[in-house]
Design a protein around this motif. Structure first.
Motif, PDB file in Angstrom:
ATOM      1  N   PHE A  71       0.820  -1.209   0.000  1.00  0.00           N
ATOM      2  CA  PHE A  71       0.000   0.000   0.000  1.00  0.00           C
ATOM      3  C   PHE A  71       0.859   1.267   0.000  1.00  0.00           C
ATOM      4  CE2 PHE A  71      -3.135  -3.058   1.682  1.00  0.00           C
ATOM      5  CZ  PHE A  71      -4.204  -2.776   0.839  1.00  0.00           C
ATOM      6  N   ALA A  72       2.065   1.195   0.571  1.00  0.00           N
ATOM      7  CA  ALA A  72       2.954   2.364   0.588  1.00  0.00           C
ATOM      8  C   ALA A  72       3.602   2.613  -0.765  1.00  0.00           C
ATOM      9  CB  ALA A  72       4.038   2.173   1.645  1.00  0.00           C
ATOM     10  N   SER A  73       3.436   1.705  -1.705  1.00  0.00           N
ATOM     11  CA  SER A  73       4.076   1.829  -3.017  1.00  0.00           C
ATOM     12  C   SER A  73       3.092   2.212  -4.116  1.00  0.00           C
ATOM     13  CB  SER A  73       4.779   0.504  -3.384  1.00  0.00           C
ATOM     14  OG  SER A  73       5.769   0.176  -2.429  1.00  0.00           O
ATOM     15  N   PHE A  74       1.930   2.712  -3.749  1.00  0.00           N
ATOM     16  CA  PHE A  74       0.987   3.203  -4.745  1.00  0.00           C
ATOM     17  C   PHE A  74       1.396   4.621  -5.152  1.00  0.00           C
ATOM     18  CE2 PHE A  74      -2.857   0.462  -3.264  1.00  0.00           C
ATOM     19  CZ  PHE A  74      -2.204  -0.672  -3.744  1.00  0.00           C
ATOM     20  N   PRO A  75       1.690   4.877  -6.425  1.00  0.00           N
ATOM     21  CA  PRO A  75       2.147   6.208  -6.854  1.00  0.00           C
ATOM     22  C   PRO A  75       1.011   7.227  -6.861  1.00  0.00           C
ATOM     23  CG  PRO A  75       1.922   4.741  -8.738  1.00  0.00           C
ATOM     24  CD  PRO A  75       1.691   3.893  -7.527  1.00  0.00           C
ATOM     25  N   PRO A  76       1.339   8.513  -6.832  1.00  0.00           N
ATOM     26  CA  PRO A  76       0.291   9.544  -6.808  1.00  0.00           C
ATOM     27  C   PRO A  76      -0.587   9.541  -8.052  1.00  0.00           C
ATOM     28  CG  PRO A  76       2.472  10.528  -7.074  1.00  0.00           C
ATOM     29  CD  PRO A  76       2.684   9.098  -6.714  1.00  0.00           C
ATOM     30  N   TRP A  77      -0.050   9.150  -9.217  1.00  0.00           N
ATOM     31  CA  TRP A  77      -0.891   9.120 -10.416  1.00  0.00           C
ATOM     32  C   TRP A  77      -1.846   7.912 -10.414  1.00  0.00           C
ATOM     33  CZ3 TRP A  77       4.492   8.957 -10.566  1.00  0.00           C
ATOM     34  CH2 TRP A  77       5.076   7.720 -10.830  1.00  0.00           C
ATOM     35  N   ALA A  78      -1.694   7.027  -9.420  1.00  0.00           N
ATOM     36  CA  ALA A  78      -2.656   5.938  -9.248  1.00  0.00           C
ATOM     37  C   ALA A  78      -3.742   6.325  -8.245  1.00  0.00           C
ATOM     38  CB  ALA A  78      -1.946   4.663  -8.782  1.00  0.00           C
ATOM     39  N   THR A  79      -3.364   7.086  -7.210  1.00  0.00           N
ATOM     40  CA  THR A  79      -4.348   7.494  -6.194  1.00  0.00           C
ATOM     41  C   THR A  79      -5.063   8.791  -6.580  1.00  0.00           C
ATOM     42  OG1 THR A  79      -2.596   8.646  -4.965  1.00  0.00           O
ATOM     43  CG2 THR A  79      -3.084   6.372  -4.343  1.00  0.00           C
ATOM     44  N   GLY A  80      -4.442   9.621  -7.441  1.00  0.00           N
ATOM     45  CA  GLY A  80      -5.083  10.865  -7.863  1.00  0.00           C
ATOM     46  C   GLY A  80      -6.440  10.656  -8.511  1.00  0.00           C
ATOM     47  N   PRO A  81      -6.590   9.675  -9.418  1.00  0.00           N
ATOM     48  CA  PRO A  81      -7.909   9.438  -9.994  1.00  0.00           C
ATOM     49  C   PRO A  81      -8.976   9.123  -8.945  1.00  0.00           C
ATOM     50  CG  PRO A  81      -6.234   8.324 -11.287  1.00  0.00           C
ATOM     51  CD  PRO A  81      -5.533   8.876 -10.080  1.00  0.00           C
ATOM     52  N   ALA A  82      -8.589   8.487  -7.855  1.00  0.00           N
ATOM     53  CA  ALA A  82      -9.553   8.213  -6.785  1.00  0.00           C
ATOM     54  C   ALA A  82     -10.061   9.510  -6.170  1.00  0.00           C
ATOM     55  CB  ALA A  82      -8.900   7.333  -5.716  1.00  0.00           C
ATOM     56  N   LEU A  83      -9.167  10.488  -5.990  1.00  0.00           N
ATOM     57  CA  LEU A  83      -9.589  11.776  -5.452  1.00  0.00           C
ATOM     58  C   LEU A  83     -10.572  12.461  -6.393  1.00  0.00           C
ATOM     59  CD1 LEU A  83      -6.199  13.185  -4.109  1.00  0.00           C
ATOM     60  CD2 LEU A  83      -7.987  12.019  -2.834  1.00  0.00           C
ATOM     61  N   LEU A  84     -10.311  12.363  -7.693  1.00  0.00           N
ATOM     62  CA  LEU A  84     -11.225  12.961  -8.671  1.00  0.00           C
ATOM     63  C   LEU A  84     -12.610  12.318  -8.595  1.00  0.00           C
ATOM     64  CD1 LEU A  84      -8.862  13.206 -11.782  1.00  0.00           C
ATOM     65  CD2 LEU A  84      -9.650  15.079 -10.351  1.00  0.00           C
ATOM     66  N   VAL A  85     -12.648  11.001  -8.515  1.00  0.00           N
ATOM     67  CA  VAL A  85     -13.927  10.296  -8.483  1.00  0.00           C
ATOM     68  C   VAL A  85     -14.676  10.586  -7.188  1.00  0.00           C
ATOM     69  CG1 VAL A  85     -14.999   8.014  -8.425  1.00  0.00           C
ATOM     70  CG2 VAL A  85     -13.177   8.478 -10.054  1.00  0.00           C
ATOM     71  N   VAL A  86     -13.947  10.609  -6.058  1.00  0.00           N
ATOM     72  CA  VAL A  86     -14.599  10.932  -4.784  1.00  0.00           C
ATOM     73  C   VAL A  86     -15.162  12.352  -4.835  1.00  0.00           C
ATOM     74  CG1 VAL A  86     -14.224  11.290  -2.315  1.00  0.00           C
ATOM     75  CG2 VAL A  86     -13.234   9.304  -3.447  1.00  0.00           C
ATOM     76  N   GLY A  87     -14.436  13.272  -5.482  1.00  0.00           N
ATOM     77  CA  GLY A  87     -14.952  14.623  -5.651  1.00  0.00           C
ATOM     78  C   GLY A  87     -16.245  14.633  -6.435  1.00  0.00           C
ATOM     79  N   VAL A  88     -16.307  13.843  -7.493  1.00  0.00           N
ATOM     80  CA  VAL A  88     -17.537  13.724  -8.280  1.00  0.00           C
ATOM     81  C   VAL A  88     -18.679  13.202  -7.409  1.00  0.00           C
ATOM     82  CG1 VAL A  88     -18.644  12.510 -10.193  1.00  0.00           C
ATOM     83  CG2 VAL A  88     -16.336  13.415 -10.471  1.00  0.00           C
ATOM     84  N   LEU A  89     -18.413  12.169  -6.646  1.00  0.00           N
ATOM     85  CA  LEU A  89     -19.449  11.570  -5.817  1.00  0.00           C
ATOM     86  C   LEU A  89     -19.965  12.540  -4.761  1.00  0.00           C
ATOM     87  CD1 LEU A  89     -17.947   7.991  -5.272  1.00  0.00           C
ATOM     88  CD2 LEU A  89     -19.748   8.674  -6.867  1.00  0.00           C
ATOM     89  N   MET A  90     -19.057  13.315  -4.175  1.00  0.00           N
ATOM     90  CA  MET A  90     -19.475  14.250  -3.131  1.00  0.00           C
ATOM     91  C   MET A  90     -20.385  15.336  -3.706  1.00  0.00           C
ATOM     92  SD  MET A  90     -16.084  14.614  -0.719  1.00  0.00           S
ATOM     93  CE  MET A  90     -16.974  15.445   0.592  1.00  0.00           C
ATOM     94  N   LEU A  91     -20.104  15.806  -4.920  1.00  0.00           N
ATOM     95  CA  LEU A  91     -20.981  16.792  -5.542  1.00  0.00           C
ATOM     96  C   LEU A  91     -22.276  16.157  -6.043  1.00  0.00           C
ATOM     97  CD1 LEU A  91     -18.304  18.540  -5.541  1.00  0.00           C
ATOM     98  CD2 LEU A  91     -19.255  19.632  -7.577  1.00  0.00           C
ATOM     99  N   GLN A  92     -22.154  14.947  -6.563  1.00  0.00           N
ATOM    100  CA  GLN A  92     -23.331  14.277  -7.116  1.00  0.00           C
ATOM    101  C   GLN A  92     -24.417  14.067  -6.067  1.00  0.00           C
ATOM    102  OE1 GLN A  92     -22.905  10.069  -8.086  1.00  0.00           O
ATOM    103  NE2 GLN A  92     -24.003  10.365 -10.006  1.00  0.00           N
ATOM    104  N   THR A  93     -24.004  13.773  -4.843  1.00  0.00           N
ATOM    105  CA  THR A  93     -24.968  13.446  -3.794  1.00  0.00           C
ATOM    106  C   THR A  93     -25.407  14.657  -2.974  1.00  0.00           C
ATOM    107  OG1 THR A  93     -23.133  12.911  -2.290  1.00  0.00           O
ATOM    108  CG2 THR A  93     -24.099  11.097  -3.564  1.00  0.00           C
ATOM    109  N   THR A  94     -24.832  15.838  -3.247  1.00  0.00           N
ATOM    110  CA  THR A  94     -25.155  16.979  -2.388  1.00  0.00           C
ATOM    111  C   THR A  94     -25.580  18.240  -3.127  1.00  0.00           C
ATOM    112  OG1 THR A  94     -22.798  17.582  -2.346  1.00  0.00           O
ATOM    113  CG2 THR A  94     -23.623  16.251  -0.520  1.00  0.00           C
ATOM    114  N   VAL A  95     -24.996  18.524  -4.289  1.00  0.00           N
ATOM    115  CA  VAL A  95     -25.195  19.833  -4.905  1.00  0.00           C
ATOM    116  C   VAL A  95     -26.654  20.089  -5.263  1.00  0.00           C
ATOM    117  CG1 VAL A  95     -24.771  19.110  -7.290  1.00  0.00           C
ATOM    118  CG2 VAL A  95     -24.173  21.441  -6.567  1.00  0.00           C
TER     119      VAL A  95
END
Length: 559
Positions: free
Chosen positions: A415-439
């Motif tokens: 888990f410590a060897s996951f690069p930022p370009w692998a975890t960055g897409p997760a942040l983008l998707v979570v951002g989408v989900l947070m707006l999708q369920t609230t805005v």
């Protein structure tokens, strides 16, 4: 033994009685609950939120932790010893994230009997890293002191939860601001996911416009990380975009664990050395990272981040951070708890739910544990909805999530060897989900409600600060709606906006809605005595008594 027989046997045991499974015989058993269903729901929740192990470690390790940078000129990325220490901190944070998540989920399941997963919250960890401590310690608050602020915030959070003030504060904040806070945090996370430090690197800095299109290779950046040439030519950028597409497609088909699958796939193709997208370059730092990765399994230990809090709180920025942690925790965690309980059909007419009091205590206590291990505040995860969709309705779901987090403790090198370009897409998707369920729940029809909500959403990512967004939203709400209230009062109700009927109605319906269950018990229940003295009731009986009395009051109101 068949599955049906197993479910019946567990339901009749003390496990079934404690978690109120159907067939357990307890008075408040939850209809339709089965042991195997709860296990399946817990697995679904873990797969949906397991990405936090890598993402939280990636973000908080950007602070540098307690590591000391001795590079000439302050460029810590050129200090091999410092980078090696940061790599160890990242592995420590994987262990810390797994440990605190396991503890938090167990408390939520066993004490509150709620099917929710908890872990260090996205948004709060970004605020902790980039606003409070700063990238590689460039902020105004040292890492150790920031952990002390989180610890104190957790203690205050626990006290407020215990005496019921947490519920009061939550209900006293305008609904539009609470909803907009989640939207703003979603955009904040997406902005982080687009940058190179913890994301795919699509957005870069610019001297004239502050931000611009990035995505150039590292050897084509200046000393400040700005692209000199080669925009959109970085191989890791396109691999990150591929990860975002993969996660989006999998989630479109509602594949369980879609975010984790995307992260693992992109990480796996980045683990090959001597490639354009390798996470282990042929450098001393890359060699150290690869040596750690090859261990695969390790005995859980925390070398740098546990118990390193520094309670030197002389700086005003520390107290601003502490108050922001507390405020966002109250809004985020409480809002998530109520929304997940409502999604599961467990709320009553007042919006409360069974087990809310121990649930509040559980997640507040988890914040204290997180600070002790070196992590940012803990919160309930919206990804718990994956388990609820699978039928999870009791604390056994959370206990199952806890079990899998314990297993993940032994795989920290991976888990410590996951690069930022692998975890960055997760942040983008979570951002989408947070707006999708609230805005869509923001009251855009009434401008005095819409303006504060918009400012809350816009200011958070543009100032790189959750606290500034909340201040902007609350300040504008008080200024605009306070003025309208004064005009209405002074004119006897004649000067009001023409669309005032669109104003959202928020807040408690009566003063009793603000009472915690123990206060309601003492206010409503007359003293009863037996021949041998005072009759004592357990906490569960007290809570049940209050629920019955609430129902009686609601029926009287409806009549």
């Amino acid at each position: 033994m068949s599955i049906a027989a197993l479910n019946r046997a567990v339901a009749r045991s003390w496990v079934g009685r404690h978690f109120t499974l159907e067939g357990s015989g307890v008075k408040n058993e939850r209809a339709g609950t089965r042991f195997t269903t709860e296990l399946r729901a817990g697995l679904a929740t873990f797969f949906a939120m397991a990405y936090i192990l890598a993402v939280n470690a990636q973000i908080i390790s950007d602070t540098g932790g307690p590591c000391v940078c001795t590079a000439v000129g302050g460029d810590c990325t050129t200090d091999p010893a410092y980078l090696t220490c940061v790599g160890e901190v990242k592995q420590d944070l994987v262990v810390a994230t797994a440990a605190v998540s396991a503890i938090a989920c167990f408390l939520m399941g066993f004490a509150a009997n709620m099917p929710l997963g908890l872990a260090p919250g996205l948004g709060l960890n970004a605020y902790f890293t980039y606003q409070v401590v700063g990238y590689h310690g460039s902020g105004k608050v040292p890492y150790r002191t920031a952990l002390a602020a989180v610890f104190i915030e957790g203690v205050i959070f626990l006290i407020l939860s215990a005496i019921g003030v947490r519920q009061l504060i939550t209900k006293a904040i305008p609904a539009s601001i609470k909803t907009a806070s989640a939207c703003g945090i979603g955009l904040f996370l997406a902005f982080i996911g687009l940058q190179s430090s913890a994301g795919i690197g699509l957005v870069g800095g610019d001297a004239a416009t502050l931000v611009t299109l990035g995505g150039c290779p590292a050897n084509q950046k200046d000393a400040d990380g700005r692209c000199l040439s080669g925009t959109m030519t970085s191989p890791t950028l396109w691999v990150g975009i591929l990860g975002f597409v993969i996660i989006s497609l999998l989630m479109s088909f509602r594949v369980k664990g879609a975010i984790l699958i995307g992260i693992v796939f992109i990480s796996a193709i980045s683990w090959f050395r001597n490639s354009a997208i390798t996470y282990f370059p042929d450098t001393p730092t890359g060699d150290d990272m690869y040596a750690t990765f090859k261990k695969v399994v390790s005995v859980p230990h925390i070398k740098h981040t546990a118990g390193v809090m520094d309670f030197n709180l002389n700086s005003s920025e520390v107290w601003v951070a502490l108050i922001t942690f507390l405020y966002v925790d109250i809004l985020d965690t409480t809002g998530t708890l109520f929304s997940m309980a409502n999604y599961a059909g467990m709320t009553d007419e007042t919006g409360d739910f069974e087990g809310s009091y121990p649930a509040f205590l559980s997640d507040a206590a988890s914040c204290i544990v997180g600070a002790c291990l070196g992590s940012s505040p803990v919160t309930a995860f919206v990804e718990s909805g994956a388990g609820l969709a699978e039928g999870g309705r009791t604390g056994l779901t959370a206990i199952t999530v806890s079990f899998f987090f314990i297993l993940s403790l032994f795989f920290s090198p991976i888990f410590a060897s996951f690069p930022p370009w692998a975890t960055g897409p997760a942040l983008l998707v979570v951002g989408v989900l947070m707006l999708q369920t609230t805005v869509s729940h923001i009251n855009w029809k009434y401008l005095p409600d819409a303006v504060p909500a918009f400012l809350t959403i816009a200011v958070m990512p543009l100032t790189y600060s959750i606290s500034y967004g909340l201040i902007a939203g609350l300040g504008s709400y008080i200024a605009i709606n306070g003025t309208l209230l004064l005009l209405k009062t002074a004119s006897g109700g004649r000067i009001v906006p023409p669309d005032a009927e669109n104003k959202e109605i928020w807040g408690p319906k009566s003063a009793s809605d603000l009472h915690p269950f123990w206060l309601s018990y003492f206010l409503r229940r007359p003293a009863t005595k037996t021949g041998s003295g005072d009759e004592s009731l357990s906490a569960d009986e007290m809570s049940t008594e209050v629920d019955v009395e609430k129902a009686d009051v609601d029926r009287k109101r409806s009549n």
